[in-house]
Design a protein around this motif. Structure first.
Motif, mmCIF file in Angstrom:
data_model
loop_
_atom_site.group_PDB
_atom_site.id
_atom_site.type_symbol
_atom_site.label_atom_id
_atom_site.label_comp_id
_atom_site.label_asym_id
_atom_site.label_seq_id
_atom_site.Cartn_x
_atom_site.Cartn_y
_atom_site.Cartn_z
ATOM 1 N N ARG A 101 -107.802 -20.341 33.293
ATOM 2 C CA ARG A 101 -106.626 -20.160 34.052
ATOM 3 C C ARG A 101 -105.580 -21.393 33.634
ATOM 4 N NH1 ARG A 101 -110.153 -17.778 37.812
ATOM 5 N NH2 ARG A 101 -110.848 -19.822 38.771
ATOM 6 N N GLN A 102 -106.267 -22.639 33.807
ATOM 7 C CA GLN A 102 -105.622 -23.832 33.334
ATOM 8 C C GLN A 102 -104.987 -23.872 31.942
ATOM 9 O OE1 GLN A 102 -108.273 -27.534 34.105
ATOM 10 N NE2 GLN A 102 -107.977 -26.992 36.494
ATOM 11 N N PHE A 103 -105.649 -23.179 30.686
ATOM 12 C CA PHE A 103 -105.182 -23.072 29.656
ATOM 13 C C PHE A 103 -104.067 -22.219 29.806
ATOM 14 C CE2 PHE A 103 -105.527 -21.046 25.560
ATOM 15 C CZ PHE A 103 -104.834 -22.165 24.706
ATOM 16 N N GLN A 104 -104.275 -20.920 30.369
ATOM 17 C CA GLN A 104 -103.229 -19.981 30.370
ATOM 18 C C GLN A 104 -101.907 -20.609 31.146
ATOM 19 O OE1 GLN A 104 -105.305 -17.080 32.371
ATOM 20 N NE2 GLN A 104 -105.318 -15.567 30.246
ATOM 21 N N ALA A 105 -101.927 -21.606 31.989
ATOM 22 C CA ALA A 105 -100.969 -22.000 32.530
ATOM 23 C C ALA A 105 -99.940 -22.950 31.491
ATOM 24 C CB ALA A 105 -101.264 -23.092 33.901
ATOM 25 N N VAL A 106 -100.779 -23.654 30.800
ATOM 26 C CA VAL A 106 -100.433 -24.454 29.678
ATOM 27 C C VAL A 106 -99.484 -23.674 28.668
ATOM 28 C CG1 VAL A 106 -100.908 -26.129 27.803
ATOM 29 C CG2 VAL A 106 -101.758 -26.439 30.120
ATOM 30 N N ILE A 107 -100.019 -22.571 28.246
ATOM 31 C CA ILE A 107 -99.461 -21.526 27.428
ATOM 32 C C ILE A 107 -98.220 -21.152 27.954
ATOM 33 C CG2 ILE A 107 -99.708 -19.360 26.231
ATOM 34 C CD1 ILE A 107 -101.507 -21.439 24.992
ATOM 35 N N ARG A 108 -98.196 -20.575 29.295
ATOM 36 C CA ARG A 108 -97.033 -19.942 30.202
ATOM 37 C C ARG A 108 -96.049 -20.994 30.246
ATOM 38 N NH1 ARG A 108 -100.099 -17.828 33.489
ATOM 39 N NH2 ARG A 108 -100.208 -19.695 35.066
ATOM 40 N N HIS A 109 -96.344 -22.277 30.511
ATOM 41 C CA HIS A 109 -95.379 -23.348 30.603
ATOM 42 C C HIS A 109 -94.722 -23.539 29.215
ATOM 43 C CE1 HIS A 109 -93.225 -26.876 31.735
ATOM 44 N NE2 HIS A 109 -93.669 -27.712 30.369
ATOM 45 N N ARG A 110 -95.567 -23.573 28.144
ATOM 46 C CA ARG A 110 -94.779 -23.807 26.696
ATOM 47 C C ARG A 110 -94.141 -22.568 26.271
ATOM 48 N NH1 ARG A 110 -92.124 -26.037 22.936
ATOM 49 N NH2 ARG A 110 -92.735 -25.830 21.217
ATOM 50 N N TRP A 111 -94.329 -21.505 26.578
ATOM 51 C CA TRP A 111 -93.549 -20.226 26.377
ATOM 52 C C TRP A 111 -92.501 -20.241 27.079
ATOM 53 C CZ3 TRP A 111 -92.990 -16.997 22.388
ATOM 54 C CH2 TRP A 111 -94.001 -16.912 21.526
ATOM 55 N N SER A 112 -92.260 -20.645 28.420
ATOM 56 C CA SER A 112 -91.232 -20.630 29.214
ATOM 57 C C SER A 112 -90.104 -21.687 28.752
ATOM 58 C CB SER A 112 -91.412 -20.914 30.779
ATOM 59 O OG SER A 112 -92.057 -22.225 30.723
ATOM 60 N N GLU A 113 -90.593 -22.706 28.100
ATOM 61 C CA GLU A 113 -89.585 -23.751 27.446
ATOM 62 C C GLU A 113 -88.974 -23.082 26.213
ATOM 63 O OE1 GLU A 113 -92.257 -26.677 26.225
ATOM 64 O OE2 GLU A 113 -92.162 -27.899 28.050
ATOM 65 N N VAL A 114 -89.773 -22.326 25.582
ATOM 66 C CA VAL A 114 -89.281 -21.727 24.424
ATOM 67 C C VAL A 114 -88.279 -20.449 24.678
ATOM 68 C CG1 VAL A 114 -89.672 -20.422 22.171
ATOM 69 C CG2 VAL A 114 -91.172 -22.263 22.834
#
Length: 149
Positions: free
Chosen positions: A109-122
């Motif tokens: 879940r935490q890893f997915q949150a990091v991925i989600r945050h990165r994609w939202s930046e992009v």
């Protein structure tokens, strides 16, 4: 011809994705893994276990294209770290199944949150119509890549 154009388009898009993914990954904090003492291989195993719910060691080794001893070694480290557990197979007590612990599920879940945050930046660079089109494409690809799809 249309077939040649389709191949060219697929080739260009796949090349662009191949160039994009390392840039996306670079933006993910490497300290996320360092703090949790999880290697990339262990992450792949956690994701594979999560994808199956419970799986046998043999299934895990086959899916990851590694030997049984390699899979077993990675799982040993995940068990020691508290991310996974081994259980006797319900139908065949000679076999062992592996599943994520609560801590392992939380890691994902935490890893997915990091991925989600990165994609939202992009994705902030896209306009509303581009976002809608991209969402449609991503949804279609996700359905194609679904285990039962």
């Amino acid at each position: 011809s249309k077939v040649k154009m389709d191949r060219l388009t697929v080739s260009r898009v796949s090349q662009a994705m191949a160039q994009l993914m390392p840039r996306i990954i670079q933006g993910i904090q490497l300290d996320f893994f360092l703090r949790r003492r999880v290697t990339q291989t262990q992450l792949l195993v956690l994701i594979a276990i999560r994808g199956h719910g419970r799986c046998t060691m043999g299934m895990l080794a086959r899916n990851l294209h590694v030997s049984m001893p390699t899979a077993s070694g990675v799982v040993d480290r995940l068990v020691r770290a508290g991310y996974a557990r081994r259980l006797p197979h319900p139908a065949d007590r000679r076999q062992v199944v592996v599943e994520l612990t609560g801590q392992g599920q939380e890691f994902i879940r935490q890893f997915q949150a990091v991925i989600r945050h990165r994609w939202s930046e992009v994705l902030r660079t896209l306009g509303p119509r581009e976002l809608e089109a991209f969402h449609g494409v991503i949804t279609k690809l996700r359905e194609q890549l679904a285990p039962d799809g």
